[in-house]
Design a protein around this motif. Structure first.
Motif, mmCIF file in Angstrom:
data_model
loop_
_atom_site.group_PDB
_atom_site.id
_atom_site.type_symbol
_atom_site.label_atom_id
_atom_site.label_comp_id
_atom_site.label_asym_id
_atom_site.label_seq_id
_atom_site.Cartn_x
_atom_site.Cartn_y
_atom_site.Cartn_z
ATOM 1 N N ARG A 341 16.599 14.439 21.928
ATOM 2 C CA ARG A 341 17.223 14.209 20.615
ATOM 3 C C ARG A 341 16.592 15.093 19.544
ATOM 4 O O ARG A 341 16.039 14.607 18.554
ATOM 5 N N THR A 342 16.710 16.390 19.740
ATOM 6 C CA THR A 342 16.138 17.380 18.822
ATOM 7 C C THR A 342 17.199 18.405 18.450
ATOM 8 O O THR A 342 18.044 18.774 19.274
ATOM 9 N N VAL A 343 17.163 18.866 17.205
ATOM 10 C CA VAL A 343 18.068 19.916 16.729
ATOM 11 C C VAL A 343 17.216 21.100 16.290
ATOM 12 O O VAL A 343 16.363 20.963 15.409
ATOM 13 N N VAL A 344 17.446 22.262 16.901
ATOM 14 C CA VAL A 344 16.671 23.458 16.592
ATOM 15 C C VAL A 344 17.625 24.539 16.105
ATOM 16 O O VAL A 344 18.517 24.979 16.846
ATOM 17 N N GLY A 345 17.451 24.972 14.853
ATOM 18 C CA GLY A 345 18.339 25.954 14.255
ATOM 19 C C GLY A 345 17.893 27.381 14.487
ATOM 20 O O GLY A 345 16.790 27.638 15.003
ATOM 21 N N ARG A 346 18.728 28.309 14.086
ATOM 22 C CA ARG A 346 18.481 29.741 14.282
ATOM 23 C C ARG A 346 17.217 30.208 13.563
ATOM 24 O O ARG A 346 16.750 29.554 12.630
ATOM 25 N N GLN A 347 16.678 31.305 14.061
ATOM 26 C CA GLN A 347 15.477 31.938 13.516
ATOM 27 C C GLN A 347 14.251 31.024 13.589
ATOM 28 O O GLN A 347 13.293 31.178 12.839
ATOM 29 N N THR A 348 14.310 30.070 14.529
ATOM 30 C CA THR A 348 13.153 29.199 14.750
ATOM 31 C C THR A 348 12.289 29.782 15.875
ATOM 32 O O THR A 348 12.808 30.210 16.912
ATOM 33 N N SER A 349 11.002 29.802 15.655
ATOM 34 C CA SER A 349 10.064 30.286 16.668
ATOM 35 C C SER A 349 9.060 29.194 16.973
ATOM 36 O O SER A 349 8.361 28.708 16.062
ATOM 37 N N ILE A 350 8.989 28.786 18.231
ATOM 38 C CA ILE A 350 8.094 27.705 18.647
ATOM 39 C C ILE A 350 7.046 28.294 19.594
ATOM 40 O O ILE A 350 7.392 28.858 20.649
ATOM 41 N N GLY A 351 5.799 28.179 19.192
ATOM 42 C CA GLY A 351 4.713 28.856 19.916
ATOM 43 C C GLY A 351 4.192 28.102 21.125
ATOM 44 O O GLY A 351 4.649 26.993 21.447
ATOM 45 N N ASP A 352 3.223 28.713 21.794
ATOM 46 C CA ASP A 352 2.607 28.135 23.011
ATOM 47 C C ASP A 352 1.992 26.773 22.718
ATOM 48 O O ASP A 352 1.346 26.562 21.696
ATOM 49 N N GLY A 353 2.203 25.846 23.649
ATOM 50 C CA GLY A 353 1.597 24.528 23.557
ATOM 51 C C GLY A 353 2.219 23.594 22.563
ATOM 52 O O GLY A 353 1.761 22.466 22.377
ATOM 53 N N SER A 354 3.292 24.030 21.896
ATOM 54 C CA SER A 354 3.934 23.174 20.884
ATOM 55 C C SER A 354 4.802 22.113 21.563
ATOM 56 O O SER A 354 5.394 22.350 22.613
ATOM 57 N N VAL A 355 4.852 20.924 20.955
ATOM 58 C CA VAL A 355 5.672 19.818 21.469
ATOM 59 C C VAL A 355 6.595 19.333 20.389
ATOM 60 O O VAL A 355 6.152 19.078 19.261
#
Length: 355
Positions: A341-355
């Protein structure tokens, strides 16, 4: 030789006034005239706040488009320039828009009452119209409620308004933890007899100030605290006249609704209800409601008003496993984890180890 006009075309064309009466109009209150979303609304109107990465006003306009509304009047308040810029560059202003007209009205008023009295002076409303807030989310088909309203109106010209309410539990997540609306209803006539807001847990007990005559003049009444007020009202032009005649009316419910019901013996006007048991309808009146409706959208209770419907031009959301909505162009590290149940929009950068 130029083609001839079909026989009787001129005679069949309706005057402009008749066309206005036949079309369904809507009035959108883009300003809530409240401070419940401060500080988020200090620099942006509430109706442009993102809800699942889509501006609130988009959900309202989608509902009106599905309802078959042809003419829309949006009453602006705070940050009018921002709203005008957004609407003028949106799909609702294109030639393919489902609306025949979409007009933004500037108002210097400080309440809903000021906006309604200004609308009455402009003489823009010719027939039945929908009165909604610019922060509603709904997938309900309005045809049944509208048909009942018009049938009732044909039989009784004093039936001036129908409120759309949604049945839910007393402790529903979208309800306020402060004051709760209570509707006293005649279930046979679907008529609202009394309205009051009471505290959820008052120190001096819970009670209503109901006129004893209501109890004796109606064979059956229901006291409903389990209803969610969607702030979707089907109105006749008489509603605007009552706003203009009573300058002390400032809000839709605690002033207008309460006052009209209280003064029934003087004005003879009745207000009715259409109670939903299916479909979805809610208004984001508070941050608590904002959180609850956001979760409902992600969980698809509002379908088809979900992120993967891509309501705004250029959106590219797609639905993944666990109700994860991802837009094209995001960067996810291999060791990152997107929870359900997550919404991730454009130009989003999620790094190593992120939850």
């Amino acid at each position: 030789m130029a083609p001839k006009n079909p026989k009787g075309v001129a005679a069949k064309q309706k005057p402009k006034e008749e066309q206005r009466e036949d079309s369904l109009q809507a009035v959108v209150l883009a300003d809530s005239y409240e401070r419940k979303f401060t500080p988020f609304t200090l620099e942006r109107p509430r109706c442009l706040l993102p809800l699942a990465n889509t501006p609130l006003i988009e959900y309202t306009l989608e509902f009106l488009a599905n309802a078959g509304v042809e003419d829309i009047f949006i009453y602006c308040g705070a940050h009018t320039d921002q709203l005008e810029e957004y609407i003028n560059s949106s799909k609702w202003k294109l030639a393919t828009s489902p609306f025949r007209t979409l007009t933004l009205l500037r108002s210097s008023g400080t309440s809903v009452g000021d906006a309604m009295r200004d609308l009455d002076r402009r003489d823009l409303i010719a027939g039945d119209f929908l009165l909604v807030s610019g922060d509603i989310v709904s997938n309900l088909p309005i045809e049944t409620a509208l048909a009942k309203h018009r049938t009732r109106r044909e039989k009784d010209k004093n039936a001036i308004m129908t409120m759309v309410l949604r049945e839910a539990g007393i402790e529903h997540r979208t309800k306020s933890r402060g004051r709760r609306p209570v509707f006293v209803v005649d279930p046979m006539a679907e008529r609202c007899l009394h309205y009051e807001e009471i505290r959820r847990r008052p120190k001096d007990g819970r009670y209503l100030n109901i006129d004893p005559e209501l109890l004796s003049s109606h064979s059956e009444i229901e006291v409903r605290e389990d209803l969610i007020d969607c702030y979707i009202d089907i109105c006749t032009p008489d509603v605007l006249g009552l706003w203009s005649d009573n300058f002390d009316y400032q809000s839709v419910r605690t002033s207008f609704l309460f006052g009209v019901l209280k003064d029934y013996e003087l004005n003879g006007k009745t207000i009715h209800t259409h109670i939903l048991q299916e479909h979805y309808a809610a208004r984001l009146r508070s941050l608590r409601a904002y959180d609850a409706v956001s979760k409902d959208i992600v969980n698809r209770w509002t379908y088809p008003l979900c992120p993967d419907s891509n309501l705004i031009k250029g959106q590219t959301y797609h639905l993944g496993r666990g109700k994860v909505y991802e837009e094209e162009g995001i960067i996810l590290a291999r060791s990152s984890l997107l929870k359900r149940r997550t919404v991730v929009g454009r130009q989003t950068s999620i790094g190593d180890g992120s939850v």
